[in-house]
Design a protein around this motif. Structure first.
Motif, PDB file in Angstrom:
ATOM      1  N   PRO A  49       0.813  -1.226   0.000  1.00 51.61           N
ATOM      2  CA  PRO A  49       0.000   0.000   0.000  1.00 51.61           C
ATOM      3  C   PRO A  49       0.843   1.271   0.000  1.00 51.61           C
ATOM      4  CG  PRO A  49       0.026  -0.996   2.184  1.00 51.61           C
ATOM      5  CD  PRO A  49       0.743  -1.953   1.275  1.00 51.61           C
ATOM      6  N   ASP A  50       2.102   1.154   0.399  1.00 49.46           N
ATOM      7  CA  ASP A  50       2.931   2.358   0.524  1.00 49.46           C
ATOM      8  C   ASP A  50       4.276   2.162  -0.176  1.00 49.46           C
ATOM      9  OD1 ASP A  50       3.833   4.857   1.338  1.00 49.46           O
ATOM     10  OD2 ASP A  50       4.640   4.060   3.232  1.00 49.46           O
ATOM     11  N   PRO A  51       4.252   1.889  -1.471  1.00 47.52           N
ATOM     12  CA  PRO A  51       5.514   1.613  -2.168  1.00 47.52           C
ATOM     13  C   PRO A  51       6.276   2.901  -2.464  1.00 47.52           C
ATOM     14  CG  PRO A  51       3.717   1.664  -3.738  1.00 47.52           C
ATOM     15  CD  PRO A  51       3.095   1.886  -2.387  1.00 47.52           C
ATOM     16  N   VAL A  52       7.539   2.757  -2.821  1.00 46.75           N
ATOM     17  CA  VAL A  52       8.262   3.882  -3.425  1.00 46.75           C
ATOM     18  C   VAL A  52       7.523   4.253  -4.707  1.00 46.75           C
ATOM     19  CG1 VAL A  52      10.422   4.539  -4.574  1.00 46.75           C
ATOM     20  CG2 VAL A  52      10.472   3.207  -2.431  1.00 46.75           C
ATOM     21  N   ARG A  53       7.362   5.558  -4.926  1.00 46.37           N
ATOM     22  CA  ARG A  53       6.601   6.014  -6.086  1.00 46.37           C
ATOM     23  C   ARG A  53       7.464   6.894  -6.974  1.00 46.37           C
ATOM     24  NH1 ARG A  53       1.079   6.999  -3.113  1.00 46.37           N
ATOM     25  NH2 ARG A  53       1.468   5.523  -1.426  1.00 46.37           N
ATOM     26  N   ILE A  54       7.291   6.736  -8.262  1.00 47.46           N
ATOM     27  CA  ILE A  54       7.925   7.669  -9.209  1.00 47.46           C
ATOM     28  C   ILE A  54       6.946   8.800  -9.457  1.00 47.46           C
ATOM     29  CG2 ILE A  54       8.701   7.975 -11.595  1.00 47.46           C
ATOM     30  CD1 ILE A  54       9.987   5.264 -11.394  1.00 47.46           C
ATOM     31  N   ARG A  55       7.431  10.012  -9.166  1.00 48.16           N
ATOM     32  CA  ARG A  55       6.535  11.173  -9.225  1.00 48.16           C
ATOM     33  C   ARG A  55       6.859  12.066 -10.414  1.00 48.16           C
ATOM     34  NH1 ARG A  55       4.235  13.101  -3.731  1.00 48.16           N
ATOM     35  NH2 ARG A  55       2.962  11.307  -4.290  1.00 48.16           N
ATOM     36  N   ALA A  56       8.032  11.937 -10.964  1.00 44.03           N
ATOM     37  CA  ALA A  56       8.373  12.753 -12.136  1.00 44.03           C
ATOM     38  C   ALA A  56       9.439  12.058 -12.962  1.00 44.03           C
ATOM     39  CB  ALA A  56       8.896  14.126 -11.699  1.00 44.03           C
ATOM     40  N   VAL A  57       9.314  12.195 -14.272  1.00 40.82           N
ATOM     41  CA  VAL A  57      10.369  11.758 -15.194  1.00 40.82           C
ATOM     42  C   VAL A  57      10.541  12.868 -16.219  1.00 40.82           C
ATOM     43  CG1 VAL A  57      11.201   9.988 -16.784  1.00 40.82           C
ATOM     44  CG2 VAL A  57       9.626   9.342 -14.944  1.00 40.82           C
ATOM     45  N   SER A  58      11.666  13.537 -16.154  1.00 37.50           N
ATOM     46  CA  SER A  58      11.943  14.629 -17.092  1.00 37.50           C
ATOM     47  C   SER A  58      12.795  14.099 -18.232  1.00 37.50           C
ATOM     48  CB  SER A  58      12.685  15.756 -16.361  1.00 37.50           C
ATOM     49  OG  SER A  58      13.243  16.673 -17.274  1.00 37.50           O
ATOM     50  N   THR A  59      12.335  14.288 -19.448  1.00 33.48           N
ATOM     51  CA  THR A  59      13.108  13.844 -20.620  1.00 33.48           C
ATOM     52  C   THR A  59      13.239  14.989 -21.619  1.00 33.48           C
ATOM     53  OG1 THR A  59      11.113  13.030 -21.730  1.00 33.48           O
ATOM     54  CG2 THR A  59      12.347  11.438 -20.423  1.00 33.48           C
ATOM     55  N   VAL A  60      13.395  16.207 -21.111  1.00 38.41           N
ATOM     56  CA  VAL A  60      13.386  17.380 -22.001  1.00 38.41           C
ATOM     57  C   VAL A  60      14.631  17.455 -22.886  1.00 38.41           C
ATOM     58  CG1 VAL A  60      11.917  18.789 -20.535  1.00 38.41           C
ATOM     59  CG2 VAL A  60      14.397  18.810 -20.169  1.00 38.41           C
ATOM     60  N   SER A  61      14.483  18.134 -23.990  1.00 39.00           N
ATOM     61  CA  SER A  61      15.601  18.413 -24.899  1.00 39.00           C
ATOM     62  C   SER A  61      16.044  19.868 -24.688  1.00 39.00           C
ATOM     63  CB  SER A  61      15.163  18.180 -26.352  1.00 39.00           C
ATOM     64  OG  SER A  61      14.012  18.929 -26.648  1.00 39.00           O
ATOM     65  N   PRO A  62      17.205  20.230 -25.217  1.00 38.31           N
ATOM     66  CA  PRO A  62      17.669  21.618 -25.069  1.00 38.31           C
ATOM     67  C   PRO A  62      16.771  22.596 -25.840  1.00 38.31           C
ATOM     68  CG  PRO A  62      19.437  20.147 -25.797  1.00 38.31           C
ATOM     69  CD  PRO A  62      18.167  19.382 -25.930  1.00 38.31           C
ATOM     70  N   ARG A  63      16.972  23.867 -25.575  1.00 47.31           N
ATOM     71  CA  ARG A  63      16.280  24.912 -26.349  1.00 47.31           C
ATOM     72  C   ARG A  63      17.306  25.750 -27.119  1.00 47.31           C
ATOM     73  NH1 ARG A  63      13.084  27.813 -21.980  1.00 47.31           N
ATOM     74  NH2 ARG A  63      14.652  26.737 -20.746  1.00 47.31           N
ATOM     75  N   TYR A  64      16.922  26.152 -28.314  1.00 50.55           N
ATOM     76  CA  TYR A  64      17.780  26.954 -29.180  1.00 50.55           C
ATOM     77  C   TYR A  64      17.868  28.389 -28.667  1.00 50.55           C
ATOM     78  CZ  TYR A  64      19.552  28.987 -33.519  1.00 50.55           C
ATOM     79  OH  TYR A  64      20.306  29.640 -34.444  1.00 50.55           O
ATOM     80  N   PRO A  65      19.029  29.006 -28.665  1.00 48.45           N
ATOM     81  CA  PRO A  65      20.329  28.447 -29.031  1.00 48.45           C
ATOM     82  C   PRO A  65      21.011  27.808 -27.824  1.00 48.45           C
ATOM     83  CG  PRO A  65      20.532  30.805 -28.653  1.00 48.45           C
ATOM     84  CD  PRO A  65      19.094  30.464 -28.412  1.00 48.45           C
ATOM     85  N   ARG A  66      21.543  26.630 -28.043  1.00 51.01           N
ATOM     86  CA  ARG A  66      22.285  25.937 -26.992  1.00 51.01           C
ATOM     87  C   ARG A  66      23.709  26.496 -27.020  1.00 51.01           C
ATOM     88  NH1 ARG A  66      23.153  19.452 -26.951  1.00 51.01           N
ATOM     89  NH2 ARG A  66      23.542  19.201 -24.742  1.00 51.01           N
ATOM     90  N   THR A  67      24.090  27.174 -25.954  1.00 50.34           N
ATOM     91  CA  THR A  67      25.328  27.955 -25.988  1.00 50.34           C
ATOM     92  C   THR A  67      26.456  27.342 -25.159  1.00 50.34           C
ATOM     93  OG1 THR A  67      24.509  29.320 -24.192  1.00 50.34           O
ATOM     94  CG2 THR A  67      24.110  30.118 -26.423  1.00 50.34           C
TER      95      THR A  67
END
Ligand SMILES: [Zn+2]
Lengths: 141, 396
Positions: B231-249
């Protein structure tokens, strides 16, 4: 191998990139297909020569022989090459390149001015592969 | 914010140079995770494999390769490649399937048999491949990029090579306590300083090795977890898989140059900062809530960079945070209590999954000698070649 990345001799040697006619973004290595600015409607990409001088953003070297596809003669002892990332003010871009032979990390500091010069990447009996090198300004070796 | 998914099981194959095929490591890790979860493989509705590209043909279809080795049972199958972020994208794919109702319980597996020495691109003349070009034209290996970042930090923030060495000392001390780590020996600052320079200013002991290894997770819906008496497991609350934004400096692997900022002002935050920010926003937590962090210490200097990118301190303050002991075990925010890549080495498709395994054991209170007392919230962070971002936040 990298045709159209640089041109010219002596003091006229320059890296070549492309510039978008719609948004003025500059690309190196050259981008000939589509402008990569996500907000750009897309313009013609025309060849442009980059500034010949810039300032060192950072630098390092390779104390161990890099693996292929880098070409080195395994019969010769490995001489570390400095790699310099250079900020070009007008283009607001950072371009990585090898230093001229003989310039080591001990000769470099962040912020130092360097210029682009023609160099040799590799030679064999029939062919010489040319490249660009960064050289601290004032050094003539 | 999205719903949670449960981490029912975690498993690893110990890391090292074992000289066997990656399938063996992945299957061992998968069986360990299934046993930990108390789930029979035939109950698994979906398997997601993180791909190795050096293991030959089966590597490109890792999901099916592991499914075949475990015994075909008809599960939905997915294979993911995102370089160092492959494992996190595998977790992301699994989570999306669970939250959308496509699967109730998903097995995530990553494993690799790494080559000796530098990573390098696949063979052949491929001048349209930036990864090939940086080797061919510049001889720029991964450590040369780490060297550039390290030197830049020294010039801009005043970090020293002694600071970098202290990261190795800290992580090696934790790795010595971890039975899954490849290197289980404490390291002194003198030993770091005595090791050979690889890419100035970084030495051999500042840079992570390549390793064999495997890691796996059993993820499920919260409803499935409740039905299984968790009933009280470890939970995954977020997974970020973002890419960079132009211009990547910021010059990054495998590029020869940055994007030009001549037409568009650079974003206010760097790519690495954005990876963490998106995870925090999705989880509804901030750096002040963290009990621990597992970050990609591909080099010692890069670990310091992550302190700032994760918001553990402000820009330029990472070395100070380290010197204060805040990121050591017992500190305010321990970083890489697993031992990090400094102790594990790189087994590319496995390492982002291994980071989540460590969070899971820590949040359960099962981490033994390296336990962070009372751990409630943990974050992982890494970044993959070609602009793959990844960060996972798990809570208890
Ligand atoms: Zn444009």
């Amino acid at each position: 191998m990298v045709s159209g990345w640089f041109a010219g001799d002596g003091n006229d040697f320059r890296l070549l990139g492309t510039r978008c006619s719609a948004c003025a973004s500059v690309f190196f290595p050259r981008e000939d297909a589509h402008c990569r600015n996500p907000g750009c409607p897309g313009g013609e990409l025309a060849e442009v020569a980059l500034s010949g001088r810039g300032r060192v953003w950072s630098y390092t070297d390779s104390r161990y022989r890099p693996p292929s596809p880098y070409v080195t003669d395994p019969e010769l002892s490995w001489e570390p090459r400095a790699l310099i990332a250079v900020e070009l003010a007008a283009e607001r871009i950072v371009v990585l390149g090898q230093s001229v032979p003989g310039v080591t990390v001990a000769d470099l500091t962040v912020g130092m001015e360097v210029e682009v010069v023609p160099g040799v990447l590799n030679e064999d009996a029939g062919t010489t592969w040319t490249t660009w090198h960064w050289r601290p300004t004032g050094v003539t070796a | 914010m999205t719903d949670d998914v449960a981490v029912l099981g975690a498993g690893m194959h110990p890391w090292g140079k074992w000289g066997r095929g990656f399938v063996e490591y992945g299957v061992a890790a998968a069986r360990a995770a299934l046993a930990d979860a108390g789930v029979d493989w035939r109950e698994v509705g979906s398997i997601v494999g993180a791909d190795t590209v050096r293991g030959g043909y089966p590597g490109y279809v890792a999901g099916a390769t592991f499914a075949k080795a475990l015994g075909w049972q008809g599960a939905r199958v997915t294979s993911v490649y995102a370089a160092c972020a492959s494992g996190a994208q595998a977790v992301s794919a699994a989570r999306a399937q669970i939250l959308s109702g496509l699967a109730d319980v998903v097995l995530v597996v990553g494993a690799d048999s790494a080559p000796k020495g530098f990573f390098r691109p696949a063979g052949g003349d491929r001048p349209d491949d930036p990864d090939w070009l940086r080797f061919r034209v510049l001889g720029a290996t991964n450590p040369t990029y780490f060297g550039l970042y390290a030197r830049r930090r020294m010039a801009v923030h005043g970090d020293t090579v002694e600071d970098f060495a202290q990261v190795k000392v800290k992580n090696a001390a934790s790795g010595a306590l971890n039975p899954n780590a490849r290197y289980r020996k404490r390291v002194t600052a003198e030993e770091v300083a005595a090791s050979a320079v690889v890419a100035d200013p970084l030495r051999l002991l500042d840079i992570c090795a390549t390793s064999d290894g495997g890691a796996a997770l059993v993820l499920s819906s919260m409803e499935f977890a409740r039905r299984r008496g968790a009933p009280d497991p470890v939970r995954i609350r977020a997974v970020s898989t973002v890419s960079p934004r132009y211009p990547r400096t910021v010059l990054d692997l495998p590029d020869i140059a940055t994007d030009s900022a001549v037409a568009v002002e650079p974003p206010a935050e760097t790519f690495r900062t954005s990876i963490a920010r998106v995870a925090y926003e999705e989880a509804g937590v901030g750096p002040e809530d963290l009990s621990l962090a597992e970050v990609y210490d591909l080099s010692t200097a890069l670990e310091l960079q992550w302190y700032e990118d994760l918001g553990l301190c402000s820009e330029g303050e990472a070395a100070k945070l380290l010197r204060e002991g805040a990121t050591a075990p017992g500190g305010r925010i321990p970083v890489n209590v697993s031992g990090g890549l400094a102790s594990f080495g790189e087994a590319v498709p496995a390492q982002a999954i291994a980071q989540v395994c460590e969070l899971t054991w820590q949040l359960r209170g099962d981490a033994g000698d390296r336990q962070v007392p009372g751990a409630r919230v943990g974050i992982t962070a890494n970044q993959g070649l070609f602009g793959h971002g990844s960060s996972v936040i798990a809570v208890r």
